[in-house]
Design an enzyme around this catalytic site. Structure first.
Site, PDB file in Angstrom:
ATOM      1  CG  ASP A   1      -0.626   0.069  -0.743  1.00  0.00           C
ATOM      2  OD1 ASP A   1      -0.388  -0.362  -1.970  1.00  0.00           O
ATOM      3  OD2 ASP A   1      -0.053   0.428   0.279  1.00  0.00           O
TER       4      ASP A   1
ATOM      5  CD  GLU B   1       4.304  -4.904  -3.822  1.00  0.00           C
ATOM      6  OE1 GLU B   1       5.150  -4.708  -3.016  1.00  0.00           O
ATOM      7  OE2 GLU B   1       4.407  -3.936  -4.657  1.00  0.00           O
TER       8      GLU B   1
ATOM      9  CG  ASN C   1       4.121   0.350  -5.073  1.00  0.00           C
ATOM     10  OD1 ASN C   1       3.206   1.209  -5.695  1.00  0.00           O
ATOM     11  ND2 ASN C   1       4.847   0.654  -4.051  1.00  0.00           N
TER      12      ASN C   1
HETATM   13  O1  FUB Z   1       2.439   0.949   0.315  1.00  0.00           O
HETATM   14  C1  FUB Z   1       3.658   0.155   0.666  1.00  0.00           C
HETATM   15  C2  FUB Z   1       3.720  -1.080  -0.301  1.00  0.00           C
HETATM   16  O2  FUB Z   1       3.617  -0.678  -1.824  1.00  0.00           O
HETATM   17  C3  FUB Z   1       2.448  -1.934  -0.091  1.00  0.00           C
HETATM   18  O3  FUB Z   1       2.614  -2.850   1.001  1.00  0.00           O
HETATM   19  C4  FUB Z   1       2.770  -2.691  -1.510  1.00  0.00           C
HETATM   20  O4  FUB Z   1       1.382  -3.561  -1.530  1.00  0.00           O
HETATM   21  C5  FUB Z   1       2.889  -1.765  -2.381  1.00  0.00           C
HETATM   22  O5  FUB Z   1       1.814  -1.063  -2.865  1.00  0.00           O
END
Ligand code: FUB
Length: 456
Positions: A38, A211, A264
């Site tokens: 992230d 996200e 993710n």
């Molecule tokens: O690292 C936790 C979560 O996974 C982040 O907040 C999101 O963006 C995803 O990458």
């Protein structure tokens, strides 16, 4: 956050089902000695700082989960050799109200650095420092944005996280955040102090929004980028507008699901020396190490470009695509925790300041990329600390490359008892990749803080 984990489980199953390729071998692991994710990017005084979720906080194993409660900073001036600055913010130590610190994003104003982070998916905090390397401390003692903040709700199953603070050319700061639903994007104005909000959050809509909100501006166009949801294969998509808070229309894809990620996705977009870059994470290091990769991510970097019509060319994920911005000067002191690649080592907080390389075993190495020895170097010095001891082989252009010299490291009286040692080397000229290959009879043979060459 139950929803977050439910969705994550769903996407892993979905991706396995649709067969997203596991065999593409393209990547660019930065700081491969630790698990980071992230990224949030700050360009400051000629360096790129990446602030990252610390996946080393997540236990290894099938029963792991996202438990990140610290933020690690790495930085580089040449985009090839990265320095590990270690943990710069930790909760609840530095923000007593927050049990978690996920997905940070930095911003700077008036010589101060601000770090925005998600308390998991349950609110957004801010920390402040005079220095990009911290220490960062929470100046307000509570969340900057919570579900009580006007304009955040109503939102269906919103993940209240992944903040990105963008300062426009007129000085107005905007923070983008949210997750888990097309209608769950929010933007809120920040006051000049950067630690309070100005007015309610404004809703935005992004198709397939999952996200990882980010904002960048090029040629007067505002680009809101984000990770799309599993149905849209967790690409980094973007919307464009001529306003930072309204009028966005879908623009397309900035980057596809990274190779060897299958889960993710999270981008940080920044301009450095006139080129646009996307830092992101994938899971190549854990996959190579054969450990469950879900909660053990690593950082990558690639570049992309905009077209004259305002669209963005889809970024290529590469193994080694980013150009080194400048050669490294070996006649300046360089921290041992600055490198392009490594095998077997770790880093730790150094009693002499900063970080040092540790857990050095026989055969481990560090690679420093593009080192310019100019007209020649004659000797090598390094700060080392040892209870056991061993040696550093100085090699060129490969771990088995030409041996230029060997620095013997004897017991210095302790793992943090630092001594500067010197050895002569064969004459070396021009630009080379430099390898420090470590030798030692016992594990944890010695620690390594910094190095430097002397000219002929
Ligand atoms: O690292 C936790 C979560 O996974 C982040 O907040 C999101 O963006 C995803 O990458």
């Amino acid at each position: 956050m139950c929803n977050y984990f439910r969705t994550r489980f769903f996407l892993i199953v979905l991706l396995s089902f649709i067969g997203i390729s596991q065999c593409v071998w393209a990547d660019y692991p930065i700081a491969s000695h630790r698990y980071l994710a992230d990224p949030g990017a700050l360009v400051y005084n000629g360096r790129v700082y990446l602030y990252c979720s610390n996946d080393d906080d997540n236990p290894t194993g099938e029963k792991s989960s996202y438990q990140m409660n610290s933020i690690v900073c790495i930085s580089s001036s040449d985009l090839k050799n990265w320095t590990d600055h270690g943990v710069v913010f930790q909760v609840p130590r530095d923000a007593a109200w927050a049990p978690k610190s996920w997905a940070p994003s930095p911003a700077t104003r008036d010589g101060k650095i601000f770090l925005y982070f998600g308390n998991g998916g349950n609110g957004i905090g801010v920390a402040k420092s005079d220095n990009p390397l911290g220490p960062f401390k929470d100046p307000i003692g509570k969340a900057l944005v919570s579900s009580e903040t006007p304009g955040v709700m109503p939102a269906r199953n919103m993940w209240l996280f992944d903040p990105m603070t963008f300062i426009d050319d007129d000085g107005q700061a905007y923070m983008y955040f949210g997750g888990n639903g097309d209608n769950n994007v929010r933007v809120i104005k920040l006051n000049k102090d950067m630690i309070s909000v100005d007015g309610p959050a404004i809703p935005l809509t992004a198709q397939d929004f999952f996200e990882a909100s980010w904002m960048h501006k090029e040629n007067g166009i505002y680009y809101f980028s984000y990770s799309s949801n599993p149905r849209a294969q967790m690409r980094i998509d973007y919307m464009k507008s001529i306003s930072p808070i309204s009028g966005f229309t879908y623009g397309g894809v900035i980057s596809k699901q990274p190779p060897l990620n299958d889960n993710n996705n999270h981008q940080a977009i920044f301009k450095f020396n006139g080129v646009w870059y996307e830092a992101y994470h994938n899971r190549i290091v854990a996959k190579q190490a054969n450990i469950p990769p879900t909660y053990k991510r690593n950082i990558c970097l690639d570049s992309f470009s905009h077209n004259p019509d305002g669209t963005i060319n889809v970024m290529e994920n590469t193994a080694d695509g980013v150009k080194q911005q400048a050669s490294l000067n070996p006649f300046d002191r360089t921290e041992a925790e600055t490198f392009n690649a490594q095998s077997g080592i770790k880093t730790e907080v150094c009693k002499a300041g900063g970080m040092n390389v540790c857990q050095i075993d026989n055969g481990d190495f560090i690679k420093v990329r593009g080192v310019d020895f100019g007209k020649g170097a004659a000797s090598f010095q390094a700060s080392v600390a040892a209870t056991s001891g061993g040696s550093i082989e100085i090699r060129l252009d490969g771990k088995d490359g030409q041996l230029m010299g060997t620095l013997p490291v004897a017991n210095t009286g302790g793992d943090q008892s630092w001594k500067t040692l010197t050895c002569k080397i064969k004459s070396v000229k021009g630009i080379h990749d430099l390898f420090f290959v470590f030798k030692g009879k016992k594990e944890n043979a010695f620690n390594f803080d910094w190095w430097k060459f002397s000219a002929k």
